[in-house]
Scaffold this motif. Structure first.
Motif, PDB file in Angstrom:
ATOM      1  N   TYR A  39       2.724   1.666  -3.442  1.00 11.28           N
ATOM      2  CA  TYR A  39       1.871   2.129  -4.536  1.00 11.28           C
ATOM      3  C   TYR A  39       1.405   3.571  -4.315  1.00 11.28           C
ATOM      4  CZ  TYR A  39       1.478  -2.907  -5.565  1.00 11.28           C
ATOM      5  OH  TYR A  39       1.737  -4.221  -5.841  1.00 11.28           O
ATOM      6  N   GLU A  40       1.070   3.898  -3.068  1.00  9.73           N
ATOM      7  CA  GLU A  40       0.497   5.200  -2.770  1.00  9.73           C
ATOM      8  C   GLU A  40       1.544   6.305  -2.671  1.00  9.73           C
ATOM      9  OE1 GLU A  40      -2.655   6.465   0.581  1.00  9.73           O
ATOM     10  OE2 GLU A  40      -0.607   6.189   1.335  1.00  9.73           O
ATOM     11  N   GLN A  41       2.600   6.079  -1.910  1.00  5.63           N
ATOM     12  CA  GLN A  41       3.544   7.141  -1.593  1.00  5.63           C
ATOM     13  C   GLN A  41       4.773   7.184  -2.497  1.00  5.63           C
ATOM     14  OE1 GLN A  41       2.981   9.561   0.780  1.00  5.63           O
ATOM     15  NE2 GLN A  41       0.943   8.636   0.793  1.00  5.63           N
ATOM     16  N   GLN A  63       2.939   6.307  -6.501  1.00  3.85           N
ATOM     17  CA  GLN A  63       1.761   7.172  -6.632  1.00  3.85           C
ATOM     18  C   GLN A  63       0.881   6.743  -7.813  1.00  3.85           C
ATOM     19  OE1 GLN A  63       2.631  11.391  -6.273  1.00  3.85           O
ATOM     20  NE2 GLN A  63       4.259  11.018  -4.777  1.00  3.85           N
ATOM     21  N   TYR A 117      -5.805   2.057  -7.216  1.00  2.00           N
ATOM     22  CA  TYR A 117      -5.386   0.817  -6.558  1.00  2.00           C
ATOM     23  C   TYR A 117      -6.640   0.027  -6.223  1.00  2.00           C
ATOM     24  CZ  TYR A 117      -3.201  -2.288  -3.059  1.00  2.00           C
ATOM     25  OH  TYR A 117      -2.748  -3.384  -2.341  1.00  2.00           O
ATOM     26  N   LYS A 164      -2.487  12.760  -2.557  1.00  2.00           N
ATOM     27  CA  LYS A 164      -1.434  11.821  -2.185  1.00  2.00           C
ATOM     28  C   LYS A 164      -1.892  10.762  -1.179  1.00  2.00           C
ATOM     29  CE  LYS A 164       2.363  15.019  -3.162  1.00  2.00           C
ATOM     30  NZ  LYS A 164       3.615  15.651  -2.650  1.00  2.00           N
ATOM     31  N   ARG A 165      -3.198  10.534  -1.114  1.00  2.00           N
ATOM     32  CA  ARG A 165      -3.744   9.493  -0.250  1.00  2.00           C
ATOM     33  C   ARG A 165      -4.810   8.714  -1.017  1.00  2.00           C
ATOM     34  NH1 ARG A 165      -0.452   8.582   4.069  1.00  2.00           N
ATOM     35  NH2 ARG A 165       0.245  10.576   4.945  1.00  2.00           N
ATOM     36  N   TYR A 166      -4.865   7.402  -0.770  1.00  2.00           N
ATOM     37  CA  TYR A 166      -5.896   6.593  -1.400  1.00  2.00           C
ATOM     38  C   TYR A 166      -7.226   6.791  -0.686  1.00  2.00           C
ATOM     39  CZ  TYR A 166      -2.733   3.983  -4.438  1.00  2.00           C
ATOM     40  OH  TYR A 166      -1.849   3.629  -5.414  1.00  2.00           O
ATOM     41  N   TRP A 203       0.840  -1.201   0.000  1.00  2.00           N
ATOM     42  CA  TRP A 203       0.000   0.000   0.000  1.00  2.00           C
ATOM     43  C   TRP A 203       0.875   1.250   0.000  1.00  2.00           C
ATOM     44  CZ3 TRP A 203      -5.566   0.372   0.856  1.00  2.00           C
ATOM     45  CH2 TRP A 203      -6.016   1.688   1.011  1.00  2.00           C
ATOM     46  N   LEU A 259      -6.255   7.862  -5.890  1.00  2.00           N
ATOM     47  CA  LEU A 259      -5.281   8.738  -5.254  1.00  2.00           C
ATOM     48  C   LEU A 259      -5.773  10.183  -5.295  1.00  2.00           C
ATOM     49  CD1 LEU A 259      -2.432   8.448  -3.959  1.00  2.00           C
ATOM     50  CD2 LEU A 259      -1.490   9.184  -6.167  1.00  2.00           C
ATOM     51  N   TYR A 303      -9.759   2.191  -4.825  1.00  2.00           N
ATOM     52  CA  TYR A 303      -9.134   3.355  -4.196  1.00  2.00           C
ATOM     53  C   TYR A 303      -8.561   4.270  -5.269  1.00  2.00           C
ATOM     54  CZ  TYR A 303      -9.369   0.541   0.056  1.00  2.00           C
ATOM     55  OH  TYR A 303      -9.808  -0.215   1.112  1.00  2.00           O
TER      56      TYR A 303
END
Length: 265
Positions: free
Chosen positions: A135-137, A140, A144, A162-164, A132, A159, A157
């Motif tokens: 992929y997210e931070q 990016q 997801y 910068k947060r899912y 997580w 983005l 989810y």
């Protein structure tokens, strides 16, 4: 005090660079699979391929290393399914992909939940980071998706800042993916003797993108319908011919020559 603040800041900062997969590097978190996961991934690609969606410049892969270097340490994660809209170079038999270095950041990453925890929800920041968090931070990735095949639960989810953020499906239980121009949702049925929940694609008009076996059946049904229409047309023509023959025979029985009838006004 200043030194402590500097050290704390360095621990929170992410210095990301994009380097190719080292030849001697081995994935540290090999994907956990059950027998259904390759079928799920293959089915997602199959319908896209049949529909003509897939182009050479795209990258669609399963259990495939996505690479990045973070704070000097090389990281590779293997999503169960990934879609990259544009790569710089079309290469056969890729073993890995490094975003920015080799093309676009992946637009979609999908993980299929299995009986064994595979870190799909892990926000672990320290090396090696959780999926997580990666992929997210780090990568990016804009979308997801986590799919639980046994119960058919689809978590989508997106983005944002910068947060899912978890997104709800539409009234049909599907999610519109703008970058693909397609809907994604769940479907229950059987493929390759495996009955359960599947991820499927629908076009903008709501038509389900078929698998090969479904397309073959559709073609068979169309051919059968054409055969039936041709047979009906043949029967209609035969009925008209017989009706004409009976009319001629009747006229002749009445001493009338059908060839000398006056034209209809």
């Amino acid at each position: 005090m200043a030194t402590q603040l500097s050290e704390a800041k360095s621990q929170t900062e992410l210095v990301i660079s994009w380097e190719a997969l080292p030849k001697d590097f081995k994935l540290e978190d090999e994907p956990v699979e059950n027998t259904g996961q390759p079928l799920l991934a293959g089915a997602l690609r199959e319908s896209l391929e049949i529909s003509g969606f897939i182009q050479p410049q795209m990258l669609i892969a399963s259990n495939f290393g996505l690479c990045a270097t973070v704070n000097g340490q090389f990281i590779a994660k293997a999503p169960d399914w990934v879609y990259v809209p544009l790569v710089n170079q079309v290469v056969g038999n890729r073993k890995s992909y490094t975003p920015n270095l080799e093309g676009d950041i992946p637009a979609i990453a999908i993980e299929f939940l299995s009986d064994t925890e595979g870190g799909e929800y892990s926000v672990k920041r320290s090396y090696p980071p959780g999926k997580w968090f990666f992929y997210e931070q780090i990568l990016q990735i804009p979308i997801y998706i986590i799919f639980e095949p046994d119960g058919g639960l689809l978590e989508y989810y997106q983005l944002e800042n910068k947060r899912y953020e978890l997104k709800q499906p539409d009234e049909n239980g599907r999610h519109w993916i703008d970058v693909m121009g397609l809907f994604l949702g769940t479907w229950q049925g059987t493929k390759e003797a495996h009955t359960g929940y599947w991820l499927r694609w629908w076009d903008q008009a709501g038509n389900l993108l078929p698998w090969a076996v479904e397309q073959i059946e559709q073609e068979r049904q169309r051919a059968e319908q054409e055969r039936q229409r041709a047979e009906q047309e043949h029967q209609r023509a035969e009925q008209e011919r017989q009706q004409k023959e009976r009319l001629i025979a009747y006229l002749q029985s009445q001493g009338i020559d059908p060839n000398n009838l006056p034209p209809l006004e």
